[in-house]
Scaffold this motif. Sequence first.
Motif, PDB file in Angstrom:
ATOM      1  N   LEU A   1       0.837  -1.203   0.000  1.00 18.48           N
ATOM      2  CA  LEU A   1       0.000   0.000   0.000  1.00 18.48           C
ATOM      3  C   LEU A   1       0.871   1.252   0.000  1.00 18.48           C
ATOM      4  O   LEU A   1       0.595   2.209  -0.744  1.00 18.48           O
ATOM      5  CB  LEU A   1      -0.927   0.009   1.221  1.00 18.48           C
ATOM      6  N   MET A   2       1.928   1.252   0.790  1.00 24.86           N
ATOM      7  CA  MET A   2       2.837   2.402   0.794  1.00 24.86           C
ATOM      8  C   MET A   2       3.518   2.550  -0.563  1.00 24.86           C
ATOM      9  O   MET A   2       3.746   3.672  -1.035  1.00 24.86           O
ATOM     10  CB  MET A   2       3.873   2.251   1.912  1.00 24.86           C
ATOM     11  N   ALA A   3       3.828   1.413  -1.197  1.00 23.00           N
ATOM     12  CA  ALA A   3       4.442   1.474  -2.532  1.00 23.00           C
ATOM     13  C   ALA A   3       3.464   2.069  -3.543  1.00 23.00           C
ATOM     14  O   ALA A   3       3.870   2.840  -4.431  1.00 23.00           O
ATOM     15  CB  ALA A   3       4.862   0.067  -2.963  1.00 23.00           C
ATOM     16  N   GLU A   4       2.184   1.740  -3.423  1.00 21.03           N
ATOM     17  CA  GLU A   4       1.178   2.308  -4.324  1.00 21.03           C
ATOM     18  C   GLU A   4       1.019   3.806  -4.108  1.00 21.03           C
ATOM     19  O   GLU A   4       0.819   4.566  -5.064  1.00 21.03           O
ATOM     20  CB  GLU A   4      -0.159   1.592  -4.107  1.00 21.03           C
ATOM     21  N   VAL A   5       1.117   4.244  -2.869  1.00 25.71           N
ATOM     22  CA  VAL A   5       1.052   5.679  -2.579  1.00 25.71           C
ATOM     23  C   VAL A   5       2.274   6.378  -3.175  1.00 25.71           C
ATOM     24  O   VAL A   5       2.161   7.460  -3.774  1.00 25.71           O
ATOM     25  CB  VAL A   5       0.971   5.926  -1.056  1.00 25.71           C
ATOM     26  N   ASP A   6       3.446   5.771  -3.022  1.00 24.43           N
ATOM     27  CA  ASP A   6       4.667   6.330  -3.615  1.00 24.43           C
ATOM     28  C   ASP A   6       4.521   6.460  -5.130  1.00 24.43           C
ATOM     29  O   ASP A   6       4.908   7.470  -5.736  1.00 24.43           O
ATOM     30  CB  ASP A   6       5.877   5.444  -3.296  1.00 24.43           C
ATOM     31  N   ALA A   7       3.972   5.418  -5.752  1.00 21.75           N
ATOM     32  CA  ALA A   7       3.804   5.440  -7.207  1.00 21.75           C
ATOM     33  C   ALA A   7       2.843   6.553  -7.623  1.00 21.75           C
ATOM     34  O   ALA A   7       3.088   7.263  -8.610  1.00 21.75           O
ATOM     35  CB  ALA A   7       3.281   4.085  -7.683  1.00 21.75           C
ATOM     36  N   ALA A   8       1.771   6.724  -6.858  1.00 21.98           N
ATOM     37  CA  ALA A   8       0.802   7.781  -7.173  1.00 21.98           C
ATOM     38  C   ALA A   8       1.447   9.158  -7.062  1.00 21.98           C
ATOM     39  O   ALA A   8       1.224  10.031  -7.914  1.00 21.98           O
ATOM     40  CB  ALA A   8      -0.402   7.673  -6.237  1.00 21.98           C
TER      41      ALA A   8
ATOM     42  N   ALA B   1       4.670   9.820  -7.372  1.00 26.68           N
ATOM     43  CA  ALA B   1       5.672   9.944  -8.439  1.00 26.68           C
ATOM     44  C   ALA B   1       5.022  10.283  -9.771  1.00 26.68           C
ATOM     45  O   ALA B   1       5.615  10.993 -10.606  1.00 26.68           O
ATOM     46  CB  ALA B   1       6.471   8.647  -8.555  1.00 26.68           C
ATOM     47  N   GLU B   2       3.798   9.787  -9.982  1.00 30.34           N
ATOM     48  CA  GLU B   2       3.080  10.059 -11.222  1.00 30.34           C
ATOM     49  C   GLU B   2       2.345  11.390 -11.197  1.00 30.34           C
ATOM     50  O   GLU B   2       1.746  11.789 -12.201  1.00 30.34           O
ATOM     51  CB  GLU B   2       2.071   8.932 -11.492  1.00 30.34           C
ATOM     52  N   GLY B   3       2.409  12.062 -10.071  1.00 26.39           N
ATOM     53  CA  GLY B   3       1.737  13.348  -9.955  1.00 26.39           C
ATOM     54  C   GLY B   3       0.227  13.233  -9.869  1.00 26.39           C
ATOM     55  O   GLY B   3      -0.498  14.141 -10.298  1.00 26.39           O
TER      56      GLY B   3
ATOM     57  N   PRO C   1     -10.124   9.948  -7.767  1.00 24.54           N
ATOM     58  CA  PRO C   1     -10.660   8.699  -7.204  1.00 24.54           C
ATOM     59  C   PRO C   1      -9.573   7.711  -6.799  1.00 24.54           C
ATOM     60  O   PRO C   1      -9.703   7.013  -5.789  1.00 24.54           O
ATOM     61  CB  PRO C   1     -11.521   8.151  -8.341  1.00 24.54           C
ATOM     62  N   ARG C   2      -8.499   7.662  -7.581  1.00 28.16           N
ATOM     63  CA  ARG C   2      -7.416   6.726  -7.261  1.00 28.16           C
ATOM     64  C   ARG C   2      -6.774   7.076  -5.918  1.00 28.16           C
ATOM     65  O   ARG C   2      -6.564   6.195  -5.068  1.00 28.16           O
ATOM     66  CB  ARG C   2      -6.364   6.765  -8.371  1.00 28.16           C
TER      67      ARG C   2
ATOM     68  N   PHE D   1       0.223  13.165   1.648  1.00 24.40           N
ATOM     69  CA  PHE D   1      -0.574  12.837   0.464  1.00 24.40           C
ATOM     70  C   PHE D   1      -1.878  12.147   0.869  1.00 24.40           C
ATOM     71  O   PHE D   1      -2.964  12.491   0.396  1.00 24.40           O
ATOM     72  CB  PHE D   1       0.237  11.929  -0.463  1.00 24.40           C
ATOM     73  N   VAL D   2      -1.761  11.172   1.755  1.00 24.88           N
ATOM     74  CA  VAL D   2      -2.946  10.441   2.213  1.00 24.88           C
ATOM     75  C   VAL D   2      -3.898  11.383   2.948  1.00 24.88           C
ATOM     76  O   VAL D   2      -5.124  11.309   2.771  1.00 24.88           O
ATOM     77  CB  VAL D   2      -2.539   9.262   3.121  1.00 24.88           C
TER      78      VAL D   2
END
Length: 251
Positions: A168-175, A177-179, A185-186, A242-243
């Motif tokens: 989950l933390m990796a998905e937040v990092d990816a989000a 990084a992608e701006g 919604p994501r 971010f969260v």
Amino acid sequence: MTDGMLRVGRLAELTGLTVRTLHHYDELGLVRPSRRTAAGYRLYDDTDVERLYRVIALRQLGLPLERIAEVLDDAASLESTLCTHDRLLAEQIAALQSIRARIGVSLATVRARSTPSSDLLDVIREVTSMDETMAKYFDADQMGELARRRETVGDERIAEVENRWPSLMAEVDAAMAEGVDPASPRAVALAVEWMGLLEEFHGNDPGLKESLYAVAHDNADLQADESATPMFAGPTKEQMAFVGQAWEHRG
């Protein structure tokens, strides 16, 4: 029975105590027989028996004999003693629950690593260090509540949550990084899951929630300091920010 009175042997049979115990109570002045026979045998009347049952009841509550002797004839002292005893029992329960929680951490660590006995000392050092850290943020009552929540949630679900956090933390990092917009919604979906996992930990208990957030923020500060050693691999300041922003945009 003599003149409606009970001899010590019969009283022992009726109460489940031993004759030796009744003799001891007599010697302590706790429950003394009202009369004795010509041969010196103890005889107990109804008042003596009632007092004995009060002693038995207080003993079952865990009060020592010396305290029972002090409170039997003093209702105010009895109430005060029982309140104190209740508080001490609550503290003992909380302490035992805290110990159980620590054992649970140790078991989870050993099982996750399939640790051989030669590495057990390292595990103990690691868990002890975590215990000391937890004690700075969670008091005995909170540790007890965490133990109760662990039992309610179950080890299987706890393992699922623990395994989900890194991804989950990796998905937040990816989000990030992608701006990805925190209002998207994501991002909101990530925040909802994030907060949901935290809620499984604190159960909406204000004290636990505050302590948990304090741990997370202090650990994030350590992660941001290259000269410091973080307490654990928790979320960073950027991830939490971010969260937090995404959480504000939930519907």
